[in-house]
Scaffold this active site. Structure first.
Site, PDB file in Angstrom:
ATOM      1  N   ASP A 195      -4.225  -6.182   1.633  1.00  0.00           N
ATOM      2  CA  ASP A 195      -3.816  -4.952   2.320  1.00  0.00           C
ATOM      3  C   ASP A 195      -4.375  -3.728   1.583  1.00  0.00           C
ATOM      4  O   ASP A 195      -4.151  -2.607   1.987  1.00  0.00           O
ATOM      5  CB  ASP A 195      -2.291  -4.880   2.469  1.00  0.00           C
ATOM      6  CG  ASP A 195      -1.549  -5.353   1.221  1.00  0.00           C
ATOM      7  OD1 ASP A 195      -0.347  -5.661   1.341  1.00  0.00           O
ATOM      8  OD2 ASP A 195      -2.163  -5.413   0.133  1.00  0.00           O
ATOM      9  N   HIS A 202       6.932  -9.777  -4.170  1.00  0.00           N
ATOM     10  CA  HIS A 202       8.077  -8.863  -4.107  1.00  0.00           C
ATOM     11  C   HIS A 202       9.409  -9.574  -4.347  1.00  0.00           C
ATOM     12  O   HIS A 202      10.410  -8.910  -4.611  1.00  0.00           O
ATOM     13  CB  HIS A 202       8.138  -8.174  -2.743  1.00  0.00           C
ATOM     14  CG  HIS A 202       6.966  -7.293  -2.473  1.00  0.00           C
ATOM     15  ND1 HIS A 202       6.624  -6.219  -3.260  1.00  0.00           N
ATOM     16  CD2 HIS A 202       6.013  -7.351  -1.514  1.00  0.00           C
ATOM     17  CE1 HIS A 202       5.546  -5.640  -2.790  1.00  0.00           C
ATOM     18  NE2 HIS A 202       5.148  -6.297  -1.730  1.00  0.00           N
ATOM     19  N   ASP A 234      -3.123  -6.504  -4.628  1.00  0.00           N
ATOM     20  CA  ASP A 234      -2.424  -6.166  -3.379  1.00  0.00           C
ATOM     21  C   ASP A 234      -2.092  -4.671  -3.418  1.00  0.00           C
ATOM     22  O   ASP A 234      -1.938  -4.094  -4.500  1.00  0.00           O
ATOM     23  CB  ASP A 234      -1.128  -6.990  -3.322  1.00  0.00           C
ATOM     24  CG  ASP A 234      -0.369  -6.810  -2.008  1.00  0.00           C
ATOM     25  OD1 ASP A 234      -0.420  -7.719  -1.167  1.00  0.00           O
ATOM     26  OD2 ASP A 234       0.247  -5.736  -1.837  1.00  0.00           O
ATOM     27  N   HIS A 273       0.587  -3.196  -2.626  1.00  0.00           N
ATOM     28  CA  HIS A 273       1.996  -2.909  -2.936  1.00  0.00           C
ATOM     29  C   HIS A 273       2.300  -3.312  -4.377  1.00  0.00           C
ATOM     30  O   HIS A 273       1.675  -4.230  -4.917  1.00  0.00           O
ATOM     31  CB  HIS A 273       2.936  -3.689  -2.005  1.00  0.00           C
ATOM     32  CG  HIS A 273       2.810  -3.332  -0.560  1.00  0.00           C
ATOM     33  ND1 HIS A 273       1.962  -4.005   0.292  1.00  0.00           N
ATOM     34  CD2 HIS A 273       3.400  -2.368   0.175  1.00  0.00           C
ATOM     35  CE1 HIS A 273       2.044  -3.480   1.510  1.00  0.00           C
ATOM     36  NE2 HIS A 273       2.903  -2.475   1.473  1.00  0.00           N
ATOM     37  N   TYR A 309      -2.909  -7.290   6.358  1.00  0.00           N
ATOM     38  CA  TYR A 309      -2.305  -7.228   7.687  1.00  0.00           C
ATOM     39  C   TYR A 309      -3.264  -6.762   8.771  1.00  0.00           C
ATOM     40  O   TYR A 309      -2.889  -6.701   9.933  1.00  0.00           O
ATOM     41  CB  TYR A 309      -1.037  -6.369   7.635  1.00  0.00           C
ATOM     42  CG  TYR A 309      -0.109  -6.865   6.562  1.00  0.00           C
ATOM     43  CD1 TYR A 309      -0.059  -6.273   5.301  1.00  0.00           C
ATOM     44  CD2 TYR A 309       0.622  -8.030   6.766  1.00  0.00           C
ATOM     45  CE1 TYR A 309       0.734  -6.789   4.289  1.00  0.00           C
ATOM     46  CE2 TYR A 309       1.420  -8.563   5.763  1.00  0.00           C
ATOM     47  CZ  TYR A 309       1.467  -7.943   4.536  1.00  0.00           C
ATOM     48  OH  TYR A 309       2.230  -8.477   3.520  1.00  0.00           O
ATOM     49  N   ASP A 363      13.073  -5.304   4.179  1.00  0.00           N
ATOM     50  CA  ASP A 363      11.721  -5.535   4.694  1.00  0.00           C
ATOM     51  C   ASP A 363      11.321  -6.997   4.608  1.00  0.00           C
ATOM     52  O   ASP A 363      10.232  -7.322   4.113  1.00  0.00           O
ATOM     53  CB  ASP A 363      10.722  -4.663   3.941  1.00  0.00           C
ATOM     54  CG  ASP A 363      10.841  -3.206   4.378  1.00  0.00           C
ATOM     55  OD1 ASP A 363      11.970  -2.772   4.621  1.00  0.00           O
ATOM     56  OD2 ASP A 363       9.817  -2.519   4.507  1.00  0.00           O
ATOM     57  N   ASP A 395      11.836  -5.999  14.687  1.00  0.00           N
ATOM     58  CA  ASP A 395      12.000  -5.282  13.418  1.00  0.00           C
ATOM     59  C   ASP A 395      10.647  -4.658  13.075  1.00  0.00           C
ATOM     60  O   ASP A 395       9.755  -5.350  12.582  1.00  0.00           O
ATOM     61  CB  ASP A 395      12.439  -6.225  12.300  1.00  0.00           C
ATOM     62  CG  ASP A 395      12.506  -5.481  10.955  1.00  0.00           C
ATOM     63  OD1 ASP A 395      12.908  -6.085   9.957  1.00  0.00           O
ATOM     64  OD2 ASP A 395      12.120  -4.289  10.911  1.00  0.00           O
TER      65      ASP A 395
HETATM   66  N1  SS9 Z   1       5.457  -0.340   7.693  1.00  0.00           N
HETATM   67  C1  SS9 Z   1       6.101  -1.585   7.422  1.00  0.00           C
HETATM   68  C2  SS9 Z   1       6.882  -1.515   6.109  1.00  0.00           C
HETATM   69  C3  SS9 Z   1       6.728  -2.813   5.348  1.00  0.00           C
HETATM   70  N2  SS9 Z   1       7.235  -2.700   3.985  1.00  0.00           N
HETATM   71  C4  SS9 Z   1       7.160  -3.963   3.236  1.00  0.00           C
HETATM   72  C5  SS9 Z   1       5.723  -4.369   2.996  1.00  0.00           C
HETATM   73  C6  SS9 Z   1       5.650  -5.678   2.238  1.00  0.00           C
HETATM   74  C7  SS9 Z   1       4.199  -6.059   1.946  1.00  0.00           C
HETATM   75  C8  SS9 Z   1       4.069  -7.321   1.213  1.00  0.00           C
HETATM   76  S1  SS9 Z   1       2.413  -7.586   0.585  1.00  0.00           S
HETATM   77 ZN    ZN Z   2       1.118  -5.916   0.021  1.00  0.00          ZN
END
Ligand code: SS9
Ligand code: ZN
Length: 664
Positions: free
Chosen positions: A265, A135, A172, A174, A305, A92, A20
């Site tokens: 991130d 999330h 973060d 996101h 990451y 995700d 994935d």
């Molecule tokens: N390119 C990969 C898409 C990932 N999308 C979800 C990211 C969740 C981050 C949690 S900190």
């Molecule tokens: Zn994140």
């Protein structure tokens, strides 16, 4: 009090079991390299190690629904096919036979951290956990998250400790939509998040992540969303948001506890964020939050990451939690235009909720909310080949963060005879008689009436500054007969003999040194209650506060929105903090100022006070030793004329000092 570190390698024992692309970055090595770096840098040993525990159903049900919990409870017994099937209903995120166990440990670790901070066993701490949490929603997993660790922690402390106000800082990259949904109508929890947004083109692509979503009903104003509409944001962009949005509001809100959704991130090299802020920025972000809530700060790992920048950023955060001086914030320039646009939008959207933002400008003419629709239309813009882009980002390089060693002596004091040296401080006096040449020069330049005692004191100060320069001493406090003379002498010595930049912060209506302000070797910021006769220029900045420094709100807002941006952009190697008589500043405000300024100059700050200011010795030393300043309590609106004065000053100075900009 110490710093807690909560980690258990059991949380490394789950991973993606199928292909994935969206989830492949969330790997067990994230925890392994983070904890490994803490051990390698001798940081783990300096922390109080606290065991994890398994969260209970009651803990989980503080945020999540029974049906969601019941469903997740079944996953340990699922086959691979059933796990894939179960995962498809969410976005995700992936499940694994051991992820429910690890999610309970991640939440349990978080709650162990807040328990130990709330009961005073430790001052602050970090929970190194996975799966992350910010999330996940009431009845849904999302973005690698199963249970919302930080949202549950906020509900938990309100219920168990009667905490009135919780600040959640989500750095973060996101948007923690799960946290936002938990508290959007709750005024007791202030949720701040910045996030890559690109006008809603970036995951999770939500309209409610934009700057104009501020909370609902009673919670209006208690959600602060800062969208990054471009990538490659840098240290200056992050600091601008702290100085001109988060910190002013956080001090007005005056939380009883600070929770950090510590995702890394947002650091350079991360494939998700694609930002350019360097790991040492987290030293400053952490430091700038550590004087809130009496120092009660719980950081909980979310994303991150790029294994290299993640490990470095985690170490920078823990160094600061331990009180180690932050590395100098080198070569900051102003925020980029896109960041400035977001800054102005957020301040405008929140000015009706926060008195510290009442004077914020209107929305920018190029109102970015319209771009949201337009950009959504022209989707066909070139999509850099994913693989190419990932290679470029993985190839990003940045300087290795400087080693952060705390000098052998944390705080040295120069005191008049008969004044006791506060504990934990080192009494500083000249080891031998002052060098006659030095005394001669001092006499010529600084001492009018040839008082020998002054010569000895000044010689001691010079020797002290030399030891700070050599990083043998971190900070100092000196009680002197004449603070103006001492200030001029130290500033001159530091800028000539040691060719440094010195930031001189004067509080009170004393005399201010003019030397060095023209060649930029000295930056003088002078807070007083009287209109100054000094001619304002780039390096001599009189800040006239009608109520003087006695009004905590007006003063602290001037520190956050004016002094800190100036100080960070100037990046001195020494900070001279001078309190002249009649400043009217109260101890707790003074301690906040002393604490915040230690983020500069690797903590090399020398405090000068009049020798009869005996009551100030202990509070000042406590702050210089790294103790958290007491909370100021909820701040009322600052006196309008003081807000006006600071606003006008910022407008006049922002051409020279880019970090003062709040509008495009
Ligand atoms: N390119 C990969 C898409 C990932 N999308 C979800 C990211 C969740 C981050 C949690 S900190
Ligand atoms: Zn994140």
């Amino acid at each position: 009090m110490g710093t807690a570190l909560i980690y258990d390698e059991e949380m490394t024992r789950y991973k993606l079991l199928w292909v994935d692309p969206a989830c492949k970055i969330e790997v067990p090595e994230r925890l392994v390299v983070s904890y490994g770096a803490l051990v390698e840098n001798g940081l783990a040993d300096r922390c109080v190690s606290i065991p994890v525990r398994e969260a209970t159903d009651a803990d989980i049900l503080l945020v999540h629904s029974e049906e969601y919990l019941e469903a997740v409870k079944k996953t340990p017994y699922m086959t691979l096919e059933e796990l894939k099937e179960f995962t498809l209903q969410y976005g995700d995120v992936y499940f694994h036979p051991n992820i429910y166990h690890c999610a309970k440990l991640a939440l349990g670790a978080t709650l162990q951290l807040v328990d130990n901070v709330m009961t005073g066993k430790v001052r602050n701490g970090l929970a190194l956990v996975r799966p992350p949490g910010h999330h996940s929603m009431r009845s849904a997993a999302s973005g690698f998250c199963i249970f919302n660790n930080v949202a549950i922690a906020a509900q938990y402390v309100k219920q168990k400790y009667g905490v009135k106000r919780v600040l959640i800082v989500d750095w973060d990259i996101h948007h923690g939509q799960g946290v936002q949904y938990s508290f959007e109508d709750d005024p007791s929890v202030l949720y701040f998040s910045w996030h890559r947004y690109e006008h809603q083109k970036f995951w999770p692509n939500l309209r409610e992540s934009d700057f104009d979503v501020v909370g609902k009903e009673k919670g209006a104003g208690s959600t602060i969303n800062v969208p990054w509409n471009k990538v490659k944001m840098q240290n200056s962009d992050y600091l601008s948001i702290f100085f001109h949005v988060l910190l002013p509001v956080a001090y007005e809100f005056s939380p009883d506890l600070v929770l950090v959704c510590a995702g890394f991130d947002s650091a350079i090299g991360d494939p998700e964020g694609e930002m350019c802020a360097t790991p040492d920025i987290f030293a400053h972000l952490t430091h700038l939050l550590m004087n809130l809530a009496g120092g009660k700060l719980c950081a909980v790992l979310e994303g991150g990451y790029n294994l290299k920048s993640l490990a470095q950023s985690v170490c920078q955060t823990v160094h600061s939690l331990l009180g180690d001086p932050a590395p100098r914030p080198a070569n900051l320039e102003g925020p980029c235009n896109s960041a400035l646009e977001s800054l102005q939008c957020v301040r405008s959207a929140h000015r009706k909720y926060w008195s510290c933002l009442k004077h914020a400008a209107d929305l920018p003419t190029s109102d970015i909310s319209t771009k949201r629709i337009k950009l959504a239309e022209d989707e066909e813009e070139e999509k850099l080949d994913e693989v190419e882009k990932e290679k470029l980002i993985a190839a990003m390089v940045w300087p290795q963060p400087v080693k952060r060693v705390t000098p052998p002596t944390r705080t040295a004091v120069v005191l008049p005879d008969g004044v006791a040296c506060p504990d934990r401080c080192k009494h500083f006096s000249l080891s031998e008689d002052p060098d006659p040449l030095v005394v001669q020069k001092l006499r010529e330049n600084f001492i009018k009436d040839a008082d020998d005692k002054d010569a000895v004191t000044l010689s001691s100060l010079i020797a002290l500054v030399d030891k700070m320069e050599k990083n043998e001493i971190c900070s100092g406090l000196a009680l002197v007969r004449d603070v103006s003379m001492a200030m001029r002498c130290v500033a001159q010595h530091a800028t000539t003999a040691l060719s440094n930049r010195v930031l001189v912060v004067c509080v009170g209506d004393g005399i201010v040194p003019h030397r060095g302000t023209d060649d930029g070797k000295t930056l003088v910021v002078h807070f007083s209650s009287k209109e100054s006769e000094e001619q304002e220029c780039k390096y001599l900045i009189p800040v006239c506060l009608k109520k003087g420094c006695s009004d905590a709100s007006g003063f602290i807002q001037a520190v956050l929105g004016l002094l800190l941006p100036l100080g960070y952009e100037y990046d001195p190697s020494l900070v001279l903090l001078v309190q002249t008589p009649g400043s009217g500043i109260c101890d707790s405000v003074w301690q906040q100022l002393t604490g915040l300024l230690q983020g500069l100059a690797q903590g090399h700050i020398l405090v000068l006070m009049q020798e009869d200011e005996r009551t100030c010795i202990d509070p000042t030393c406590s702050s210089l030793l790294g103790d958290a300043a007491p909370s100021l309590g909820q701040l009322h609106a600052a006196p309008p004329e003081d807000v006006e004065a600071v606003e006008n000053l910022r407008q006049r100075l922002k051409a020279d000092w880019k970090l003062l900009q709040t509008t495009e």
